[in-house]
Design a protein around this motif. Sequence first.
Motif, PDB file in Angstrom:
ATOM      1  N   LYS A  24      14.149   6.953 -73.461  1.00 50.11           N
ATOM      2  CA  LYS A  24      15.143   6.541 -74.454  1.00 50.11           C
ATOM      3  C   LYS A  24      16.243   5.710 -73.809  1.00 50.11           C
ATOM      4  O   LYS A  24      16.654   4.663 -74.332  1.00 50.11           O
ATOM      5  CB  LYS A  24      15.733   7.784 -75.118  1.00 50.11           C
ATOM      6  N   GLN A  25      16.727   6.160 -72.647  1.00 48.29           N
ATOM      7  CA  GLN A  25      17.792   5.434 -71.955  1.00 48.29           C
ATOM      8  C   GLN A  25      17.326   4.055 -71.511  1.00 48.29           C
ATOM      9  O   GLN A  25      18.067   3.075 -71.615  1.00 48.29           O
ATOM     10  CB  GLN A  25      18.271   6.247 -70.751  1.00 48.29           C
ATOM     11  N   ALA A  26      16.090   3.962 -71.000  1.00 45.62           N
ATOM     12  CA  ALA A  26      15.564   2.677 -70.548  1.00 45.62           C
ATOM     13  C   ALA A  26      15.503   1.680 -71.698  1.00 45.62           C
ATOM     14  O   ALA A  26      15.844   0.498 -71.539  1.00 45.62           O
ATOM     15  CB  ALA A  26      14.175   2.866 -69.932  1.00 45.62           C
ATOM     16  N   LYS A  27      15.116   2.156 -72.864  1.00 42.71           N
ATOM     17  CA  LYS A  27      15.046   1.260 -74.022  1.00 42.71           C
ATOM     18  C   LYS A  27      16.444   0.835 -74.464  1.00 42.71           C
ATOM     19  O   LYS A  27      16.685  -0.346 -74.742  1.00 42.71           O
ATOM     20  CB  LYS A  27      14.311   1.944 -75.172  1.00 42.71           C
ATOM     21  N   GLU A  28      17.373   1.784 -74.536  1.00 41.98           N
ATOM     22  CA  GLU A  28      18.722   1.473 -74.990  1.00 41.98           C
ATOM     23  C   GLU A  28      19.451   0.540 -74.029  1.00 41.98           C
ATOM     24  O   GLU A  28      20.235  -0.310 -74.444  1.00 41.98           O
ATOM     25  CB  GLU A  28      19.519   2.770 -75.171  1.00 41.98           C
ATOM     26  N   GLU A  29      19.202   0.708 -72.725  1.00 41.42           N
ATOM     27  CA  GLU A  29      19.886  -0.103 -71.711  1.00 41.42           C
ATOM     28  C   GLU A  29      19.165  -1.421 -71.429  1.00 41.42           C
ATOM     29  O   GLU A  29      19.694  -2.277 -70.711  1.00 41.42           O
ATOM     30  CB  GLU A  29      19.998   0.698 -70.410  1.00 41.42           C
ATOM     31  N   GLY A  30      17.980  -1.587 -71.975  1.00 41.79           N
ATOM     32  CA  GLY A  30      17.219  -2.808 -71.725  1.00 41.79           C
ATOM     33  C   GLY A  30      16.681  -2.902 -70.310  1.00 41.79           C
ATOM     34  O   GLY A  30      16.416  -3.999 -69.820  1.00 41.79           O
ATOM     35  N   SER A  31      16.535  -1.753 -69.640  1.00 41.16           N
ATOM     36  CA  SER A  31      16.016  -1.758 -68.267  1.00 41.16           C
ATOM     37  C   SER A  31      14.503  -1.593 -68.275  1.00 41.16           C
ATOM     38  O   SER A  31      13.882  -1.468 -69.334  1.00 41.16           O
ATOM     39  CB  SER A  31      16.671  -0.626 -67.462  1.00 41.16           C
ATOM     40  N   HIS A  32      13.912  -1.589 -67.067  1.00 36.67           N
ATOM     41  CA  HIS A  32      12.461  -1.471 -66.967  1.00 36.67           C
ATOM     42  C   HIS A  32      11.989  -0.141 -67.539  1.00 36.67           C
ATOM     43  O   HIS A  32      12.543   0.917 -67.247  1.00 36.67           O
ATOM     44  CB  HIS A  32      12.022  -1.584 -65.507  1.00 36.67           C
ATOM     45  N   LYS A  33      10.947  -0.217 -68.347  1.00 41.03           N
ATOM     46  CA  LYS A  33      10.406   0.967 -69.008  1.00 41.03           C
ATOM     47  C   LYS A  33       9.184   1.481 -68.248  1.00 41.03           C
ATOM     48  O   LYS A  33       8.648   0.793 -67.385  1.00 41.03           O
ATOM     49  CB  LYS A  33      10.071   0.633 -70.455  1.00 41.03           C
ATOM     50  N   PRO A  34       8.719   2.691 -68.554  1.00 40.72           N
ATOM     51  CA  PRO A  34       7.656   3.299 -67.766  1.00 40.72           C
ATOM     52  C   PRO A  34       6.327   2.552 -67.803  1.00 40.72           C
ATOM     53  O   PRO A  34       6.023   1.802 -68.734  1.00 40.72           O
ATOM     54  CB  PRO A  34       7.492   4.689 -68.402  1.00 40.72           C
ATOM     55  N   ILE A  35       5.552   2.804 -66.763  1.00 39.54           N
ATOM     56  CA  ILE A  35       4.145   2.430 -66.699  1.00 39.54           C
ATOM     57  C   ILE A  35       3.356   3.701 -67.011  1.00 39.54           C
ATOM     58  O   ILE A  35       3.568   4.733 -66.378  1.00 39.54           O
ATOM     59  CB  ILE A  35       3.759   1.933 -65.292  1.00 39.54           C
ATOM     60  N   PHE A  36       2.488   3.637 -67.992  1.00 35.81           N
ATOM     61  CA  PHE A  36       1.594   4.770 -68.263  1.00 35.81           C
ATOM     62  C   PHE A  36       0.243   4.470 -67.636  1.00 35.81           C
ATOM     63  O   PHE A  36      -0.324   3.388 -67.818  1.00 35.81           O
ATOM     64  CB  PHE A  36       1.439   4.992 -69.767  1.00 35.81           C
ATOM     65  N   PHE A  37      -0.268   5.438 -66.902  1.00 37.02           N
ATOM     66  CA  PHE A  37      -1.575   5.313 -66.240  1.00 37.02           C
ATOM     67  C   PHE A  37      -2.466   6.394 -66.840  1.00 37.02           C
ATOM     68  O   PHE A  37      -2.218   7.582 -66.662  1.00 37.02           O
ATOM     69  CB  PHE A  37      -1.404   5.517 -64.729  1.00 37.02           C
ATOM     70  N   ILE A  38      -3.517   5.995 -67.553  1.00 38.90           N
ATOM     71  CA  ILE A  38      -4.350   6.983 -68.226  1.00 38.90           C
ATOM     72  C   ILE A  38      -5.750   7.037 -67.633  1.00 38.90           C
ATOM     73  O   ILE A  38      -6.321   6.026 -67.226  1.00 38.90           O
ATOM     74  CB  ILE A  38      -4.425   6.737 -69.756  1.00 38.90           C
ATOM     75  N   GLY A  39      -6.274   8.264 -67.586  1.00 38.33           N
ATOM     76  CA  GLY A  39      -7.613   8.499 -67.069  1.00 38.33           C
ATOM     77  C   GLY A  39      -8.501   9.129 -68.115  1.00 38.33           C
ATOM     78  O   GLY A  39      -8.145   9.226 -69.296  1.00 38.33           O
ATOM     79  N   ALA A  40      -9.653   9.593 -67.668  1.00 42.83           N
ATOM     80  CA  ALA A  40     -10.684  10.092 -68.589  1.00 42.83           C
ATOM     81  C   ALA A  40     -10.210  11.253 -69.450  1.00 42.83           C
ATOM     82  O   ALA A  40     -10.655  11.414 -70.591  1.00 42.83           O
ATOM     83  CB  ALA A  40     -11.916  10.508 -67.800  1.00 42.83           C
ATOM     84  N   GLY A  41      -9.284  12.058 -68.924  1.00 44.70           N
ATOM     85  CA  GLY A  41      -8.794  13.203 -69.689  1.00 44.70           C
ATOM     86  C   GLY A  41      -8.118  12.806 -70.992  1.00 44.70           C
ATOM     87  O   GLY A  41      -8.110  13.584 -71.951  1.00 44.70           O
ATOM     88  N   ALA A  42      -7.568  11.593 -71.041  1.00 39.66           N
ATOM     89  CA  ALA A  42      -6.896  11.131 -72.263  1.00 39.66           C
ATOM     90  C   ALA A  42      -7.892  10.846 -73.379  1.00 39.66           C
ATOM     91  O   ALA A  42      -7.537  10.869 -74.557  1.00 39.66           O
ATOM     92  CB  ALA A  42      -6.067   9.887 -71.970  1.00 39.66           C
ATOM     93  N   SER A  43      -9.145  10.564 -73.007  1.00 42.88           N
ATOM     94  CA  SER A  43     -10.161  10.204 -74.007  1.00 42.88           C
ATOM     95  C   SER A  43     -11.111  11.344 -74.337  1.00 42.88           C
ATOM     96  O   SER A  43     -11.949  11.215 -75.228  1.00 42.88           O
ATOM     97  CB  SER A  43     -10.984   9.000 -73.502  1.00 42.88           C
ATOM     98  N   LYS A  44     -10.990  12.458 -73.630  1.00 41.22           N
ATOM     99  CA  LYS A  44     -11.929  13.572 -73.787  1.00 41.22           C
ATOM    100  C   LYS A  44     -11.987  14.072 -75.224  1.00 41.22           C
ATOM    101  O   LYS A  44     -13.071  14.246 -75.791  1.00 41.22           O
ATOM    102  CB  LYS A  44     -11.529  14.700 -72.823  1.00 41.22           C
ATOM    103  N   THR A  45     -10.828  14.314 -75.845  1.00 40.20           N
ATOM    104  CA  THR A  45     -10.837  14.853 -77.204  1.00 40.20           C
ATOM    105  C   THR A  45     -11.252  13.811 -78.235  1.00 40.20           C
ATOM    106  O   THR A  45     -11.483  14.151 -79.402  1.00 40.20           O
ATOM    107  CB  THR A  45      -9.450  15.419 -77.586  1.00 40.20           C
ATOM    108  N   GLY A  46     -11.348  12.544 -77.816  1.00 40.65           N
ATOM    109  CA  GLY A  46     -11.845  11.494 -78.704  1.00 40.65           C
ATOM    110  C   GLY A  46     -13.362  11.394 -78.691  1.00 40.65           C
ATOM    111  O   GLY A  46     -13.941  10.614 -79.447  1.00 40.65           O
ATOM    112  N   GLY A  47     -13.989  12.172 -77.813  1.00 41.53           N
ATOM    113  CA  GLY A  47     -15.452  12.171 -77.762  1.00 41.53           C
ATOM    114  C   GLY A  47     -16.047  11.414 -76.603  1.00 41.53           C
ATOM    115  O   GLY A  47     -17.275  11.320 -76.482  1.00 41.53           O
ATOM    116  N   ILE A  48     -15.209  10.861 -75.720  1.00 41.80           N
ATOM    117  CA  ILE A  48     -15.711  10.176 -74.527  1.00 41.80           C
ATOM    118  C   ILE A  48     -15.928  11.230 -73.440  1.00 41.80           C
ATOM    119  O   ILE A  48     -14.990  11.937 -73.068  1.00 41.80           O
ATOM    120  CB  ILE A  48     -14.719   9.110 -74.029  1.00 41.80           C
ATOM    121  N   PRO A  49     -17.143  11.362 -72.918  1.00 39.68           N
ATOM    122  CA  PRO A  49     -17.400  12.412 -71.923  1.00 39.68           C
ATOM    123  C   PRO A  49     -16.710  12.147 -70.594  1.00 39.68           C
ATOM    124  O   PRO A  49     -16.431  10.995 -70.245  1.00 39.68           O
ATOM    125  CB  PRO A  49     -18.929  12.374 -71.762  1.00 39.68           C
ATOM    126  N   LEU A  50     -16.447  13.224 -69.862  1.00 42.51           N
ATOM    127  CA  LEU A  50     -15.900  13.120 -68.516  1.00 42.51           C
ATOM    128  C   LEU A  50     -17.009  12.710 -67.545  1.00 42.51           C
ATOM    129  O   LEU A  50     -18.189  12.718 -67.887  1.00 42.51           O
ATOM    130  CB  LEU A  50     -15.279  14.451 -68.093  1.00 42.51           C
TER     131      LEU A  50
END
Length: 247
Positions: A24-50
């Motif tokens: 929230k602070q990064a957005k309000e201040e206009g500073s650099h926002k996070p990098i999200f790094f996603i792996g197989a666990g993020a897709s598991k419940t969508g039906g993509i196997p590990l």
Amino acid sequence: LLDYSRTKKLMKAASIEELALLMKQAKEEGSHKPIFFIGAGASKTGGIPLANEIVSDILEKFGDSPKVMELRDDASRTYSTLMECLTPFARKKLLKEYVDRAKINVPHIYLAQLLDEGYVDFVLTVNFDNLLLRALALFNNFPAVYDMAVLKDTNLSNFKEKSIIYLHGQYHEPWLLHSDKELEKAKQALPPLLYSINNQRPWVFLGYSGEDPVFDEIIKLGYFSQGLYWVTHNNYNTNVKVYKELI
């Protein structure tokens, strides 16, 4: 190296409220926002196997392949070695079947909303599926997409914020980086990419095991001045290598 149990004790636990405030602070201040790094666990419940489930599927469908039969024990039948046994057509067909059956899941809907509302700068993914792109389409958001498996322009200044970067390739592309040899080729392009976007940005790892060559390049980044958040499923223990070499 510190022993495993002591390393765990030195970790700092962060609440979801802390991460939410940082974003929230990064957005309000206009500073650099996070990098999200996603792996197989993020897709598991969508039906993509590990990876281990894909290994079992390959052994069932291609167990009579001479190349697969040459791998005589479980230690040699890894995800990368089995993928190397498949032709490009067979590999593409296998992954497409997974993606065609998959459904958009909650993690990708939430992440798509964070991107759409300007709380995230980049999403890096080692997944081959399109679940995040499908989730973003729900918000009528069609971001820039970069595929490191086929990328020829190495001018990283052209990489736009709020973009999706596929580190291993996409399921429909002619080239996918899943075998050890293929991943070694990609490692040359990864360091300049990671260094260029790392500048004063927090990192949030979600559903990632850290068990591929990309992780070795992440370690080399060294100090994460804006913080690193490693999100696990419930209280699932992260592997020892992540504790010792990164966290």
